[in-house]
Design a protein around this motif. Sequence first.
Motif, PDB file in Angstrom:
ATOM      1  N   ARG A 222      73.072  49.753  22.276  1.00 24.40           N
ATOM      2  CA  ARG A 222      72.957  48.502  22.849  1.00 24.40           C
ATOM      3  C   ARG A 222      71.625  48.437  23.249  1.00 24.40           C
ATOM      4  NH1 ARG A 222      72.619  48.374  28.273  1.00 24.40           N
ATOM      5  NH2 ARG A 222      73.990  49.868  29.561  1.00 24.40           N
ATOM      6  N   GLU A 223      71.060  47.201  23.696  1.00 19.45           N
ATOM      7  CA  GLU A 223      69.634  47.171  24.081  1.00 19.45           C
ATOM      8  C   GLU A 223      69.867  47.440  25.602  1.00 19.45           C
ATOM      9  OE1 GLU A 223      67.609  43.204  24.038  1.00 19.45           O
ATOM     10  OE2 GLU A 223      68.883  42.886  21.897  1.00 19.45           O
ATOM     11  N   ALA A 224      68.692  47.970  26.235  1.00 20.44           N
ATOM     12  CA  ALA A 224      68.683  48.313  27.660  1.00 20.44           C
ATOM     13  C   ALA A 224      68.866  46.784  28.483  1.00 20.44           C
ATOM     14  CB  ALA A 224      67.541  48.874  28.049  1.00 20.44           C
ATOM     15  N   ARG A 225      69.537  46.531  29.591  1.00 23.26           N
ATOM     16  CA  ARG A 225      69.658  45.626  30.262  1.00 23.26           C
ATOM     17  C   ARG A 225      68.284  44.857  30.646  1.00 23.26           C
ATOM     18  NH1 ARG A 225      75.056  43.492  30.734  1.00 23.26           N
ATOM     19  NH2 ARG A 225      76.504  44.804  32.018  1.00 23.26           N
ATOM     20  N   LEU A 226      68.221  43.556  30.651  1.00 19.53           N
ATOM     21  CA  LEU A 226      67.119  43.339  31.280  1.00 19.53           C
ATOM     22  C   LEU A 226      67.456  42.500  32.709  1.00 19.53           C
ATOM     23  CD1 LEU A 226      65.863  40.806  28.402  1.00 19.53           C
ATOM     24  CD2 LEU A 226      64.571  43.015  29.203  1.00 19.53           C
ATOM     25  N   ALA A 227      66.645  42.628  33.521  1.00 19.50           N
ATOM     26  CA  ALA A 227      66.919  42.487  35.117  1.00 19.50           C
ATOM     27  C   ALA A 227      66.135  41.334  35.567  1.00 19.50           C
ATOM     28  CB  ALA A 227      66.837  43.710  35.995  1.00 19.50           C
ATOM     29  N   ASN A 228      66.444  40.219  35.962  1.00 23.72           N
ATOM     30  CA  ASN A 228      65.758  39.322  36.785  1.00 23.72           C
ATOM     31  C   ASN A 228      65.573  39.682  38.173  1.00 23.72           C
ATOM     32  OD1 ASN A 228      65.571  37.491  34.415  1.00 23.72           O
ATOM     33  ND2 ASN A 228      67.486  36.413  35.011  1.00 23.72           N
ATOM     34  N   GLY A 229      64.526  39.180  38.754  1.00 20.92           N
ATOM     35  CA  GLY A 229      63.809  39.668  40.027  1.00 20.92           C
ATOM     36  C   GLY A 229      62.812  38.785  40.499  1.00 20.92           C
ATOM     37  N   PRO A 230      62.579  38.677  41.781  1.00 20.08           N
ATOM     38  CA  PRO A 230      61.495  37.941  42.393  1.00 20.08           C
ATOM     39  C   PRO A 230      60.164  37.981  41.703  1.00 20.08           C
ATOM     40  CG  PRO A 230      62.207  39.623  43.836  1.00 20.08           C
ATOM     41  CD  PRO A 230      62.934  39.843  42.743  1.00 20.08           C
ATOM     42  N   LEU A 231      59.875  38.993  41.066  1.00 18.70           N
ATOM     43  CA  LEU A 231      58.728  39.249  40.518  1.00 18.70           C
ATOM     44  C   LEU A 231      58.736  39.261  38.989  1.00 18.70           C
ATOM     45  CD1 LEU A 231      57.538  42.744  42.458  1.00 18.70           C
ATOM     46  CD2 LEU A 231      57.210  40.073  43.103  1.00 18.70           C
ATOM     47  N   ALA A 232      59.716  39.290  38.349  1.00 21.93           N
ATOM     48  CA  ALA A 232      59.739  38.901  36.704  1.00 21.93           C
ATOM     49  C   ALA A 232      60.876  38.316  36.503  1.00 21.93           C
ATOM     50  CB  ALA A 232      59.445  40.146  36.023  1.00 21.93           C
TER      51      ALA A 232
ATOM     52  N   ILE B  91      66.516  34.624  30.454  1.00 24.97           N
ATOM     53  CA  ILE B  91      66.664  33.151  30.464  1.00 24.97           C
ATOM     54  C   ILE B  91      67.756  32.658  29.666  1.00 24.97           C
ATOM     55  CG2 ILE B  91      65.395  30.851  30.326  1.00 24.97           C
ATOM     56  CD1 ILE B  91      64.109  33.084  32.453  1.00 24.97           C
ATOM     57  N   ASN B  92      68.723  31.927  29.841  1.00 25.74           N
ATOM     58  CA  ASN B  92      69.770  31.416  29.258  1.00 25.74           C
ATOM     59  C   ASN B  92      70.603  32.646  28.392  1.00 25.74           C
ATOM     60  OD1 ASN B  92      68.975  28.833  29.967  1.00 25.74           O
ATOM     61  ND2 ASN B  92      67.705  28.658  28.122  1.00 25.74           N
ATOM     62  N   ARG B  93      70.605  33.581  29.070  1.00 26.24           N
ATOM     63  CA  ARG B  93      71.148  35.097  28.415  1.00 26.24           C
ATOM     64  C   ARG B  93      72.068  35.702  29.704  1.00 26.24           C
ATOM     65  NH1 ARG B  93      66.886  38.804  25.777  1.00 26.24           N
ATOM     66  NH2 ARG B  93      68.870  39.846  25.298  1.00 26.24           N
ATOM     67  N   PRO B  94      73.288  35.158  29.854  1.00 22.21           N
ATOM     68  CA  PRO B  94      74.218  35.991  30.929  1.00 22.21           C
ATOM     69  C   PRO B  94      74.341  37.416  30.449  1.00 22.21           C
ATOM     70  CG  PRO B  94      75.139  33.802  30.139  1.00 22.21           C
ATOM     71  CD  PRO B  94      73.798  34.032  29.046  1.00 22.21           C
ATOM     72  N   GLN B  95      74.455  38.319  31.716  1.00 17.02           N
ATOM     73  CA  GLN B  95      74.366  39.608  31.211  1.00 17.02           C
ATOM     74  C   GLN B  95      75.850  40.049  30.465  1.00 17.02           C
ATOM     75  OE1 GLN B  95      72.404  42.150  31.236  1.00 17.02           O
ATOM     76  NE2 GLN B  95      71.260  42.026  33.453  1.00 17.02           N
ATOM     77  N   PRO B  96      75.810  40.709  29.212  1.00 16.58           N
ATOM     78  CA  PRO B  96      77.380  40.903  28.705  1.00 16.58           C
ATOM     79  C   PRO B  96      77.968  41.826  29.234  1.00 16.58           C
ATOM     80  CG  PRO B  96      75.280  42.184  27.463  1.00 16.58           C
ATOM     81  CD  PRO B  96      74.615  41.164  28.721  1.00 16.58           C
ATOM     82  N   ILE B  97      79.285  41.559  29.459  1.00 17.15           N
ATOM     83  CA  ILE B  97      80.396  42.443  29.928  1.00 17.15           C
ATOM     84  C   ILE B  97      80.604  43.478  28.948  1.00 17.15           C
ATOM     85  CG2 ILE B  97      82.825  42.521  30.655  1.00 17.15           C
ATOM     86  CD1 ILE B  97      82.550  39.534  31.262  1.00 17.15           C
ATOM     87  N   LEU B  98      80.307  44.918  29.509  1.00 17.77           N
ATOM     88  CA  LEU B  98      80.582  46.055  28.752  1.00 17.77           C
ATOM     89  C   LEU B  98      82.029  46.678  29.226  1.00 17.77           C
ATOM     90  CD1 LEU B  98      76.841  47.125  29.031  1.00 17.77           C
ATOM     91  CD2 LEU B  98      77.830  45.951  27.014  1.00 17.77           C
TER      92      LEU B  98
END
Length: 371
Positions: free
Chosen positions: A134-144, A148-155
Amino acid sequence: MISEFQPRACDPVIKIADIAYLRFGRRDVALACRYFKDFGLIESARDNGRIYFRGILPQHHCVIIEPARHDSFLAMGLRAKSHDDLAHLAHAMQATIQQSPEPGGGRRVELVDPSGLRVEVVHGLQDLPTLPHREARLANGPLARPRINRPQPILAAPADVFRLGHLVLQRQEFARNANWYINTFGLIASDVEVLPVSGEAVLTFLRCDRGADLSDHHTIVIAASPQDTYDHAAFEALDLDSVALGCEWLQHQGWVKSWGVGRHVLGSQLFSYHYDPSGFAVEHYTDGDLFDADYPTRYHPTCKSGLYAWGPDLPAHFIDMRPSLTLITAIIRGLRTRTEFSLKRLAAMKRAFDVPARPWVGRRFQRPKAL
Ligand SMILES: [Fe+2]
């Protein structure tokens, strides 16, 4: 004569590229295989009763399970950089180069470390195609905000395990064993733990010397101990979710957790430890430190609190010093036959580890009295 620990060798026999594999003997091979599949490894071959497991990266195998009368750790495989290195090692150590008869092939030189562990140095082990993951998780934070429009998948699946990362060995003779690995394989001490009063070195994290290319903070760890034994092996997982959800998955399948999820101090890895069905500890990790060969050795007092920056309180079983017949027999034998092994050092280590890692654990909130 007691040897003095040296964090680097001036002229090692060779400089190994990496750790290659672990060889375990198991009474119940099928049970061990079920565990390692739940852990996230993938079967790559079967031969002569042995089962070979790989990670996502191409190396043919990183774990071998073979039938045995006793559950045991049989050997460690190390990867030589070249056939010339293998030939030089064989000549220097008065050993022979053999063609491996096992799946994955290659050539190898078999050595025995100062405590009797078989070390198989290999070159030419087959590569297989990299496996999908699978793709590595993308993490939203205050700096990046990359997601966008992509909820984290349940694994819900085993961890995405890429490769074997390191092996930790407990040894009655710390310096003799650590110096042997450093002088034979060109390993460099990234960090050294010392006894708080005497300053005597009792644990070292050793990395491969790849010059300007990067190495894991540690590939082999040697720790002073009451007995010579396997401590744990660690496998690199994709990301924090792989470590944490891999931990959940193992427990969901009925396997027993040891410690985690947390972050180590030395090496910085996010970690989670479990027991395989024979009681051998195995670790998932991610986000470890990477060093080139120039990074200097650091020294630290040995203590429980130095094991983790954060995480659940260190469980008592993680550093198991409970007396047993096996342990007492090993200590008596060690005192008789090992020049570097002493009760004084064991007592000093116990004192250092009797200091709680987190003195505030167990404090309860006291509600202030109303005025
Ligand atoms: Fe580890």
